[in-house]
Structures are given as C-alpha cells and as structure tokens.
Design a protein around this motif. Structure first.
Motif, PDB file in Angstrom:
ATOM      1  N   SER A 157      -1.899   0.337   6.566  1.00 55.33           N
ATOM      2  CA  SER A 157      -2.428  -0.616   6.330  1.00 55.33           C
ATOM      3  C   SER A 157      -2.058  -2.417   7.156  1.00 55.33           C
ATOM      4  N   ILE A 174      -7.013  -0.756   4.953  1.00 55.72           N
ATOM      5  CA  ILE A 174      -5.924   0.533   3.942  1.00 55.72           C
ATOM      6  C   ILE A 174      -7.060   1.351   4.390  1.00 55.72           C
ATOM      7  N   SER A 213       0.942  -1.301  -0.410  1.00 56.18           N
ATOM      8  CA  SER A 213      -0.305   0.241  -0.093  1.00 56.18           C
ATOM      9  C   SER A 213       0.612   1.308  -0.219  1.00 56.18           C
TER      10      SER A 213
END
Length: 646
Positions: free
Chosen positions: A390, A401, A385
């Motif tokens: 996350s 997320i 991410s």
C-alpha cells in the motif's frame, strides 16, 4: 605446486587451509578459497554460486578421471582444473515441451461475462463527528468481496464442473530420506487426490527434490490419460538423501518460465519436512541474519510495484517439527503465497485439498484499490493492509492498495485512518470523506473490470454524543491489533524472552475476549481467541517454541496478514458439513464447546474441497479395514486421525 598459505578456514567445513596440510585448495574467480573436495562435492550437487558472496561462477572445479590419478596419496593441486560445467539432468535443456492448453470454453466465457462483480463497501467508525470537532484518527473500513462461481459450494465437493479459469500447477515435493515410510505413502495419497480433483483443462507438473531436483512430469493436461500418467509418476517416487529446496524451486520456475502455453492461473505448492542443506542462506561463519532470498527464484519474487504484474505464488507446507519454518514463511511471503504448518502427518491430504480448492476458484486477478479524498480538508494518515503493498501520496490525498488474486467469495478488509477537519459554517450537514474504486481482471474472461463504492460520508451535527459505532470497523480493529501482537510476541520469543511473549499474547487474548465482537459470538473473533491461547502455550518455553511454536505462529501470521486460510487452522473445527446448501463448521476445542465457528478466511470452495478430502480419506480407511488379512500398519493403510481432526 605448494598449497596457498591461508589464515581463514574453509567456509564449508571450517577446517584449516594452511600450507602443508596435504589437501588441495580451490580458488574461485571471486577470490574466495575452499578445500577442493568440499567445494567439488557442493558443485556436484548443482550449487553454482559462491557459498560466501553468492557470486555466479563460470569456472567450476573439475577432477580428472580416477584412472589418471595416483591411488596411494591425496589429490594434488595440479589435479584441480577449471572447467565450464553444464548442469547434469535427465530433463531437456529447455522445458518447452508442455502439453497444449485446451480450447477456450464458451460456457466459461459466458459465465464470466455475467453481471456479478466484486462488491466494494466502506464503513466509517462512527456515524457522526461533531461540527466543531476534528478527528485525526478516524477509521474507515474498505471491504471487498469477490463474486462466487458455479461449483464453489456444494458442487465443488462432488463431481460437477466449475466454470472457472484453468490452472497451471507445479507441486514441488520433498523426497529426502526423512520422508520414507508412512510420510511418503501419505504424500502419494495426497497427490493422488490432487490429481483426481483437477479438471481436464488444468495442467500439472510434478517436481521432486532430495540432494538434487528432478522434473518428474512435464506440464500435462489432466485428461484421463494425463491423470493416469501423473499417478504412475507419483507412485514411482522414492526417498533419497539430501534436501535441496532451492533447486526444487528453481526447477519449478524453469517449468513455468519456459512453457510455450499458459493457463490463466499459475501456482506452485511446496512441501518439505526438513531444512535446505545445499543452499547458503546463512552469512559467512554464522554472522548476521539468514538470507532466505537465496531460496526464491527471481521470476517468483514479487516486484514490489503497483503495476499489477502477476507473480507466481508459492504456497509452502512445513511438515512435522524439523522443517525450517522461517525459510518456508520467507518463501511464501516473498512470492505472495501462504505458509501452512502440518503438525499431524495424517492431514497432508486435507491441507493440500484446502489450498488447491482455493486455486481452483480464482475469479479475480491484479486487483487494486484506489482511494481518493473528497473534502479538501480530508487527508489519509495511514493504511493497515498487512502483507499487501500500500502507498499514500505525499499530500495524503490519495492511496493505493495492491490486492492481487481473490478466490470465489473471498473477502478482504483494510483499515484506513483519516484526518477529518472541523466543519466550516458554510459546510452542509455531511462531510464527503473518500471515494473508493477497485480495478481488476476477470480471471476467466480476461476482461478488465472497474467497480466503485458509494462515497464515504459522515454526518456533522452540533453534538455527536450518541453517534453509532460500526461493528464492522470494531471487528477489524480487534483482528489487526491481535495480528500485530502476534508479530511482537514472535519477536520476543526469537530473542529468548518467552515470558514476555506469553504476557503479550495473554494480554491480547483478554482484550479479544472482552471485545463486543467476541461477546456477540462473532465466529472469526471466537476462533482468534482460541488461536491466541494456543500460541501462548507454544511460546512458553524454548523447547515448546522450537518444537512447534515458531511454525505455528508464522503460519498464523501468514493467514492473518494475507486474510487467507491456511492449513494450520484445520484443527479448529471438529465437524464440517453442508447445511441448506452452505458449508458449516462446529468448534469443540478448549472452552468453546459446540459453538458455531468457522475456519478463518476459508471460502466455500476451500471448505467444500476439505470436506471432499475427508470423505475420501474415510472411504479409503473403510476400504482398508474390509480387506481380509490386511496387517495393521500395512502400506496404503491410513494412520489413526485424532478425533478432533475428523
């Protein structure tokens, strides 16, 4: 009273503090000692923290008026007295004088309540996994795309109003001595453009800083009168000595923290061409890594929680080759902003235009992606991410997320790696992998919205030799791996291993060039290969890296790890225009000649505002040329812009 015997030097000047030295000594309440004249000069500029331990001082050094002090000998220790000092400022003690926000716009509310919402899609790396096989690293791409708004395309480059959330914007501008002359003139020109493009419901506060910070204008609505006031304030800026970035940011935080009214979107833009020489970001006597957290006001720092609390992003712009790129990158990263490297002073306005174009098109806030496994045997192994927070549950059955804000038409892609078990005899022809949802707040309407993607499933035939591979997943894997190698090359360059950095970048560039996405002419991947080639050149030696490589790499990493356009990429396109109602660009750099490409991550609103800026600069330059008898290089004229930047 005799001076205190000291074995350590003064932490500010590194000079000795032994007895009989003839200099007054100040001992702080945290027990650290300094030459009185050193620490009093620091306090005079508003630094109220201990340079060694960052303790907040309540008792500060104070010198009696000169009339009561002998002029023929240095001040004695008796002249040093603790005193509570109030920050000296021409501004009010509390910045609660912001202009009231405009009334709710019924058209904006109606527009926000339309059927358009964030689009959430998932893509599996392969269309099938054989029944008697398991996969411990099955990639799934989660793809978000924000809705568009009226005015985010061609209208944004003209005068048509956009139906959007109004913005509270604070610009923090460096007016240190190095900004004098053409730099300051170009900064003023850029600020006039920003003032012009803001709408009547937006509010602007201008903060300047040199050795100290000053709130030049209160948070003011951009009515005709408000714009005229801000233009006059910007024109009054003059270059002074010192660079106190931290105080500039503290003043910006004070403006936003103490306002009585609030628009739906808040942001800070910081531009500097130097290094903070008032805030102790280095550890004592140069030991340890810099502590750039000292530059970030507490209210600006992201909380690191998944509660959806909105922090104020600080978008930083490092100007020229002498700024502290690592500090600017750290500030932007800590607040959720972007870092841009402005290498050519002629494009300050374009850099501001692209950034503000995004801020004027925020449609999504507090976005969070929730992932839930469906089949009992499926687990989430990891999430790629970037800089977005996350987390994966301990049992691997769920993940979260935190995305935050999205501009109109902006996209985010995240890779999840799953454990897919063998199919049981009783299982059907499909294995249900994950369910993905996105919860966010509509920026204009203030309403919470929850959207769901179709369940991600994978076929389970007896044999999967001919399983189709996802182009979308492959493209994202290329981008993520390139971003990771950028970070590895930067770490090598910081260690002085420049040849290692070159080899990392060249190896990754070759892999990118050989990818299916590059061979297919994917604009993002084509631009990525160009960027890696340029990075390789900039890290090839200590001199190149110090001059521009560090800033260029940090800006590139900021863009890729947040998937948001930054102004360091302004050099990629040579032509930007509208075609069939859409913004188009053409690249003509290096070996990619007249091949369609895009500014990575730039949205239609950002590109449209960039086009508007370039048209304004061209008109300004043409007007200056028509003025009879105007001397070359006169104030107000524009420096020559390299052809590839026009």
């Amino acid at each position: 009273m005799e001076g205190t015997k000291q074995t350590n030097p003064c932490a500010i000047c590194l000079g000795g503090m032994g007895a009989g030295g003839g200099q007054a000594i100040f001992t702080a309440e945290c027990s650290h000692t300094f030459h009185f004249h050193c620490i009093s000069a620091s306090v005079e500029h508003g630094n109220l923290l201990c340079p060694l331990c960052n303790a907040q001082w309540r008792e500060l050094p104070f010198v009696r008026p000169p009339a009561s002090m002998p002029t023929s000998q240095p001040p004695s220790v008796d002249a040093v007295q603790p005193r509570r000092v109030r920050a000296h400022s021409e501004d009010p003690v509390v910045f609660d004088d912001d202009e009231q926000v405009g009334p709710p716009d019924s058209r904006r509310q109606a527009g926000a309540a339309s059927d358009e919402a964030v689009v959430v899609k998932t893509h599996g790396h392969y269309s099938a996994v054989a029944r008697d096989s398991s996969d411990d690293n099955f990639a799934v791409l989660v793809h978000l795309k924000a809705p568009g708004i009226a005015g985010s395309g061609t209208e944004a480059a003209g005068d048509a109003p956009a139906q959007r959330a109004p913005v509270d914007l604070v610009t923090v501008l460096d007016v240190s001595r190095s900004m004098h002359g053409s730099k300051l003139a170009l900064l003023k020109q850029a600020m006039r453009f920003v003032i012009d493009i803001l709408g009547p419901d937006d509010r602007l506060s201008v903060v300047s800083f040199s050795s100290r910070a000053r709130r030049v204008t209160r948070l003011t609505r951009m009515s005709d009168a408000g714009k005229a006031l801000c233009v006059r304030a910007v024109e009054s800026l003059t270059a002074r000595t010192g660079t106190n970035i931290a105080e500039g940011l503290r003043t910006a935080a004070k403006v936003l923290d103490e306002r009585r009214y609030r628009n739906g979107v808040s942001s800070v833009v910081l531009l500097t061409d130097g290094q903070d020489n008032y805030t102790p970001t280095r550890q004592a006597f140069g030991r340890g890594l810099p502590n750039y957290a000292a530059l970030v006001p507490p209210s600006f720092a992201r909380t690191g929680t998944s509660t959806g609390d909105r922090a104020t992003p600080v978008h930083t712009f490092g100007f020229g080759n002498d700024h502290d790129a690592a500090a600017m990158h750290a500030v932007s990263e800590a607040t959720g902003g972007t870092f841009s490297f402005i290498e050519n002073e002629a494009v300050i306005q374009d850099a501001f235009a692209q950034c503000v174009g995004g801020l004027l098109s925020v449609v999504v806030q507090e976005a969070r992606i929730a992932v839930q496994c469906l089949d009992p045997g499926v687990r989430i192994g990891s999430v790629k991410s970037g800089l977005y927070e996350s987390s994966v549950d301990e049992d691997g059955r769920a993940a979260l997320i935190v995305v935050g804000e999205l501009y109109a038409d902006e996209e985010r892609r995240f890779l999840l790696f799953l454990v897919v078990p063998r199919a049981e005899a009783t299982d059907g022809d499909l294995t249900a992998l994950i369910k993905v949802s996105c919860l966010y707040r509509d920026a204009a309407a203030g309403a919470d919205v929850n959207v769901m993607a179709e369940d991600m499933v994978v076929a389970r035939p007896e044999h999967a030799v001919d399983a189709e591979r996802s182009v979308e997943v492959e493209r994202e894997r290329v981008r993520v791996e390139a971003t990771e190698d950028m970070a590895a090359a930067r770490a090598a360059a910081e260690r002085g291993e420049h040849q290692e950095a070159v080899e990392i970048l060249e190896s990754r560039r070759g892999a990118v060039a050989q990818s299916d996405a590059a061979r297919g002419g994917d604009p993002m991947i084509v631009a990525l290969e160009i960027e890696l080639r340029d990075m390789r050149r900039r890290v090839s030696s200590r001199q190149n890296y110090a001059r521009s490589g560090r800033a260029y790499m940090l800006a590139g990493m900021s863009a890729h790890m947040q998937q948001r356009g930054c102004s360091s990429q302004l050099q990629l396109p040579s032509v930007i225009a509208f075609q069939d109602g859409a913004v188009t660009t053409t690249a003509a750099t290096h070996q990619v000649s007249q091949q369609a490409a895009t500014l990575p991550y730039a949205t239609p609103a950002m590109l449209a505002m960039l086009l508007r800026s370039r048209r304004a600069r061209e008109a300004s330059a043409a007007g200056a040329q028509r003025q009879p008898g105007a001397p070359e290089g006169a104030q107000g004229s524009e420096p020559t812009v390299p052809k590839e930047l026009n």
